[in-house]
Scaffold this motif. Structure first.
Motif, PDB file in Angstrom:
ATOM      1  N   GLY A  50       0.791  -1.220   0.000  1.00  0.00           N
ATOM      2  CA  GLY A  50       0.000   0.000   0.000  1.00  0.00           C
ATOM      3  C   GLY A  50       0.827   1.274   0.000  1.00  0.00           C
ATOM      4  N   HIS A  51       2.075   1.203   0.476  1.00  0.00           N
ATOM      5  CA  HIS A  51       2.942   2.385   0.467  1.00  0.00           C
ATOM      6  C   HIS A  51       3.255   2.838  -0.957  1.00  0.00           C
ATOM      7  CE1 HIS A  51       3.861   3.233   4.665  1.00  0.00           C
ATOM      8  NE2 HIS A  51       3.892   1.930   4.891  1.00  0.00           N
ATOM      9  N   GLY A  52       2.989   1.997  -1.941  1.00  0.00           N
ATOM     10  CA  GLY A  52       3.220   2.374  -3.329  1.00  0.00           C
ATOM     11  C   GLY A  52       2.049   3.075  -3.977  1.00  0.00           C
ATOM     12  N   HIS A  53       1.074   3.509  -3.198  1.00  0.00           N
ATOM     13  CA  HIS A  53      -0.109   4.164  -3.779  1.00  0.00           C
ATOM     14  C   HIS A  53       0.281   5.509  -4.390  1.00  0.00           C
ATOM     15  CE1 HIS A  53      -0.790   7.464  -0.854  1.00  0.00           C
ATOM     16  NE2 HIS A  53      -0.295   6.622   0.044  1.00  0.00           N
ATOM     17  N   ASP A  54      -0.549   5.983  -5.306  1.00  0.00           N
ATOM     18  CA  ASP A  54      -0.249   7.251  -5.973  1.00  0.00           C
ATOM     19  C   ASP A  54      -1.116   8.377  -5.429  1.00  0.00           C
ATOM     20  OD1 ASP A  54      -2.735   6.953  -7.166  1.00  0.00           O
ATOM     21  OD2 ASP A  54      -1.937   6.373  -9.128  1.00  0.00           O
ATOM     22  N   GLU A  55      -1.074   9.526  -6.095  1.00  0.00           N
ATOM     23  CA  GLU A  55      -1.754  10.726  -5.609  1.00  0.00           C
ATOM     24  C   GLU A  55      -3.272  10.644  -5.733  1.00  0.00           C
ATOM     25  OE1 GLU A  55      -1.037  11.061  -9.932  1.00  0.00           O
ATOM     26  OE2 GLU A  55       0.211  10.548  -8.181  1.00  0.00           O
ATOM     27  N   LYS A  56      -3.797   9.602  -6.373  1.00  0.00           N
ATOM     28  CA  LYS A  56      -5.250   9.452  -6.435  1.00  0.00           C
ATOM     29  C   LYS A  56      -5.848   9.286  -5.038  1.00  0.00           C
ATOM     30  CE  LYS A  56      -5.372   7.427 -11.070  1.00  0.00           C
ATOM     31  NZ  LYS A  56      -5.688   6.204 -11.859  1.00  0.00           N
ATOM     32  N   LEU A  57      -5.059   8.782  -4.120  1.00  0.00           N
ATOM     33  CA  LEU A  57      -5.518   8.603  -2.747  1.00  0.00           C
ATOM     34  C   LEU A  57      -4.987   9.750  -1.893  1.00  0.00           C
ATOM     35  CD1 LEU A  57      -5.173   4.785  -1.965  1.00  0.00           C
ATOM     36  CD2 LEU A  57      -7.204   6.063  -2.588  1.00  0.00           C
ATOM     37  N   THR A  58      -5.872  10.613  -1.452  1.00  0.00           N
ATOM     38  CA  THR A  58      -5.484  11.683  -0.534  1.00  0.00           C
ATOM     39  C   THR A  58      -5.241  11.078   0.845  1.00  0.00           C
ATOM     40  OG1 THR A  58      -7.824  12.099  -0.128  1.00  0.00           O
ATOM     41  CG2 THR A  58      -6.730  13.453  -1.811  1.00  0.00           C
ATOM     42  N   PRO A  59      -4.538  11.786   1.738  1.00  0.00           N
ATOM     43  CA  PRO A  59      -4.169  11.191   3.035  1.00  0.00           C
ATOM     44  C   PRO A  59      -5.335  10.591   3.806  1.00  0.00           C
ATOM     45  CG  PRO A  59      -2.958  13.215   2.699  1.00  0.00           C
ATOM     46  CD  PRO A  59      -3.918  13.107   1.543  1.00  0.00           C
ATOM     47  N   GLU A  60      -6.519  11.238   3.767  1.00  0.00           N
ATOM     48  CA  GLU A  60      -7.649  10.701   4.526  1.00  0.00           C
ATOM     49  C   GLU A  60      -8.243   9.450   3.887  1.00  0.00           C
ATOM     50  OE1 GLU A  60      -9.323  13.860   1.720  1.00  0.00           O
ATOM     51  OE2 GLU A  60      -7.561  13.626   3.038  1.00  0.00           O
ATOM     52  N   ARG A  61      -7.812   9.118   2.671  1.00  0.00           N
ATOM     53  CA  ARG A  61      -8.301   7.925   1.983  1.00  0.00           C
ATOM     54  C   ARG A  61      -7.329   6.752   2.116  1.00  0.00           C
ATOM     55  NH1 ARG A  61     -12.253   8.847  -1.953  1.00  0.00           N
ATOM     56  NH2 ARG A  61     -12.360   6.571  -1.949  1.00  0.00           N
ATOM     57  N   VAL A  62      -6.280   6.913   2.936  1.00  0.00           N
ATOM     58  CA  VAL A  62      -5.243   5.890   3.061  1.00  0.00           C
ATOM     59  C   VAL A  62      -5.262   5.289   4.474  1.00  0.00           C
ATOM     60  CG1 VAL A  62      -2.750   5.449   3.050  1.00  0.00           C
ATOM     61  CG2 VAL A  62      -3.771   6.962   1.331  1.00  0.00           C
ATOM     62  N   ARG A  63      -5.178   3.980   4.549  1.00  0.00           N
ATOM     63  CA  ARG A  63      -5.044   3.280   5.824  1.00  0.00           C
ATOM     64  C   ARG A  63      -3.978   2.204   5.660  1.00  0.00           C
ATOM     65  NH1 ARG A  63      -7.683   1.464  10.797  1.00  0.00           N
ATOM     66  NH2 ARG A  63      -6.273  -0.164  11.530  1.00  0.00           N
ATOM     67  N   LEU A  64      -2.815   2.406   6.308  1.00  0.00           N
ATOM     68  CA  LEU A  64      -1.705   1.460   6.213  1.00  0.00           C
ATOM     69  C   LEU A  64      -1.380   0.826   7.561  1.00  0.00           C
ATOM     70  CD1 LEU A  64       0.617   3.498   3.815  1.00  0.00           C
ATOM     71  CD2 LEU A  64      -0.862   1.570   3.233  1.00  0.00           C
ATOM     72  N   GLU A  65      -2.095   1.256   8.616  1.00  0.00           N
ATOM     73  CA  GLU A  65      -1.853   0.697   9.941  1.00  0.00           C
ATOM     74  C   GLU A  65      -2.566  -0.650  10.076  1.00  0.00           C
ATOM     75  OE1 GLU A  65      -1.455   4.871   9.618  1.00  0.00           O
ATOM     76  OE2 GLU A  65      -3.338   3.724   9.550  1.00  0.00           O
ATOM     77  N   ILE A  66      -1.896  -1.587  10.688  1.00  0.00           N
ATOM     78  CA  ILE A  66      -2.488  -2.897  10.946  1.00  0.00           C
ATOM     79  C   ILE A  66      -3.388  -2.795  12.163  1.00  0.00           C
ATOM     80  CG2 ILE A  66      -1.965  -5.285  11.597  1.00  0.00           C
ATOM     81  CD1 ILE A  66       0.644  -4.920   9.918  1.00  0.00           C
ATOM     82  N   ALA A  67      -4.569  -3.360  12.075  1.00  0.00           N
ATOM     83  CA  ALA A  67      -5.557  -3.250  13.142  1.00  0.00           C
ATOM     84  C   ALA A  67      -5.054  -3.905  14.418  1.00  0.00           C
ATOM     85  CB  ALA A  67      -6.869  -3.896  12.703  1.00  0.00           C
ATOM     86  N   PRO A  68      -5.471  -3.396  15.576  1.00  0.00           N
ATOM     87  CA  PRO A  68      -5.003  -3.956  16.854  1.00  0.00           C
ATOM     88  C   PRO A  68      -5.327  -5.436  17.033  1.00  0.00           C
ATOM     89  CG  PRO A  68      -6.041  -1.815  17.208  1.00  0.00           C
ATOM     90  CD  PRO A  68      -6.300  -2.195  15.775  1.00  0.00           C
ATOM     91  N   ASP A  69      -6.414  -5.919  16.408  1.00  0.00           N
ATOM     92  CA  ASP A  69      -6.774  -7.327  16.583  1.00  0.00           C
ATOM     93  C   ASP A  69      -6.130  -8.243  15.547  1.00  0.00           C
ATOM     94  OD1 ASP A  69      -8.201  -6.639  14.352  1.00  0.00           O
ATOM     95  OD2 ASP A  69     -10.128  -7.435  15.032  1.00  0.00           O
ATOM     96  N   ALA A  70      -5.237  -7.694  14.727  1.00  0.00           N
ATOM     97  CA  ALA A  70      -4.511  -8.498  13.736  1.00  0.00           C
ATOM     98  C   ALA A  70      -3.007  -8.406  14.046  1.00  0.00           C
ATOM     99  CB  ALA A  70      -4.824  -8.016  12.326  1.00  0.00           C
ATOM    100  N   SER A  71      -2.189  -8.804  13.096  1.00  0.00           N
ATOM    101  CA  SER A  71      -0.732  -8.748  13.262  1.00  0.00           C
ATOM    102  C   SER A  71      -0.098  -8.711  11.881  1.00  0.00           C
ATOM    103  CB  SER A  71      -0.220  -9.970  14.026  1.00  0.00           C
ATOM    104  OG  SER A  71      -0.400 -11.152  13.255  1.00  0.00           O
ATOM    105  N   PRO A  72       1.153  -8.258  11.772  1.00  0.00           N
ATOM    106  CA  PRO A  72       1.787  -8.217  10.440  1.00  0.00           C
ATOM    107  C   PRO A  72       1.843  -9.576   9.760  1.00  0.00           C
ATOM    108  CG  PRO A  72       3.033  -6.907  12.005  1.00  0.00           C
ATOM    109  CD  PRO A  72       2.002  -7.647  12.810  1.00  0.00           C
ATOM    110  N   GLY A  73       1.960 -10.635  10.533  1.00  0.00           N
ATOM    111  CA  GLY A  73       2.072 -11.959   9.943  1.00  0.00           C
ATOM    112  C   GLY A  73       0.761 -12.667   9.699  1.00  0.00           C
ATOM    113  N   ARG A  74      -0.358 -12.014  10.004  1.00  0.00           N
ATOM    114  CA  ARG A  74      -1.651 -12.675   9.801  1.00  0.00           C
ATOM    115  C   ARG A  74      -1.869 -12.940   8.314  1.00  0.00           C
ATOM    116  NH1 ARG A  74      -6.180 -13.571  12.775  1.00  0.00           N
ATOM    117  NH2 ARG A  74      -8.142 -13.814  11.607  1.00  0.00           N
TER     118      ARG A  74
END
Length: 275
Positions: free
Chosen positions: A141-165
């Motif tokens: 997701g870090h490779g997204h372009d300018e079509k996504l404004t900052p409020e349209r981006v979510r790159l944080e992993i949810a608290p109930d998940a994990s990077p390896g899920r």
């Protein structure tokens, strides 16, 4: 633990109101009603346009802890780009908020257009790009372009998940050339599930043995998107689901025969048989 997830493809349908949805139920409470009567649902708005992180977060908040969403990949990737040069569109799709679903994030569904024949090089390259964990979704997701404004981006992993899920993927081709040993072997090599689709004979029904789970889409037994499933048919699907579950295969089943309002009722009827 092996699970069986049964639901509908989308949940906002006007003709369900006053029928499956009780008269007077607020539109904002319709997903809660689905969550109370089913175990899963496909998010199909994501097929038509990029959704917002706030929407994914709200959908997660409105459903039980053990509810699962399948997310339909964008048609810009599958139908317009036809899997070619999709690195940035994939980044945009995965940056747009799917991580907000957390542990409710189930398989990602990629539906191909009927005109798209099997091309091993093109399909194989696309499958190699797909993220397989929540951490890989964030990285892509870090490779997204300018079509996504900052409020349209979510790159944080949810608290109930994990990077390896883990994240699973399912492919629903609609061209008969995919019903071949070569195509099935390619999907198996990438651990992507070949969708079993029942479409009243409109598209081929693939036999599936390409991953460690099963994904079924029921578009209508006699009339595409419209006809209900008979008791006998639901008995057969229930028996097949039980066989998969006994073999240790997670099973996802979605009813898409929504035109006359049959989908939610058929989903509940199938769940009753499985319970």
């Amino acid at each position: 633990m092996t699970g069986c997830y049964v639901g509908v493809s989308g949940w906002r349908y006007r003709n369900w109101r006053g029928d499956f949805y009780p008269a007077g139920l607020r539109q904002r409470d319709e997903l809660r009603h689905v969550g109370a009567t089913m175990t899963s649902a496909e998010i199909n708005g994501s097929f038509y346009s990029l959704q917002r992180p706030s929407s994914y977060a709200a959908w997660a908040a409105e459903t039980p802890d053990d509810f699962v969403f399948a997310v339909k990949g964008g048609r810009y990737i599958t139908h317009m780009k036809q899997l070619r040069e999709v690195e940035t569109p994939l980044a945009n799709f995965f940056a747009s908020g799917v991580l907000a679903l957390g542990r409710r994030l189930g398989p990602i569904l990629w539906q191909l257009p009927p005109r798209m024949a099997f091309d091993a090089e093109k399909v194989g390259h696309f499958l190699s790009l797909l993220p397989r964990t929540h951490g890989e979704i964030a990285a892509l997701g870090h490779g997204h372009d300018e079509k996504l404004t900052p409020e349209r981006v979510r790159l944080e992993i949810a608290p109930d998940a994990s990077p390896g899920r883990p994240v699973r993927h399912a492919l629903e081709p609609r061209h008969p050339t995919f019903d071949s040993p070569e195509a099935h072997a390619l999907l198996a090599a990438h651990d992507v599930c070949m969708v079993i689709a029942d479409s009243a004979g409109t598209w081929p029904t693939m036999s599936d043995a390409t991953s460690d789970f099963r994904y079924v889409r029921l578009h209508g037994e006699q009339e595409l998107y419209a006809s209900a499933y008979t008791d006998e048919s639901l008995d057969r699907w229930a028996a097949q689901c039980r066989a998969w579950l006994e073999a240790g295969l997670d099973t996802y089943v979605y009813f898409d025969n929504d035109a006359r309002g049959h989908a939610p009722h058929d989903a509940v009827r199938l769940l009753e048989r499985l319970r």
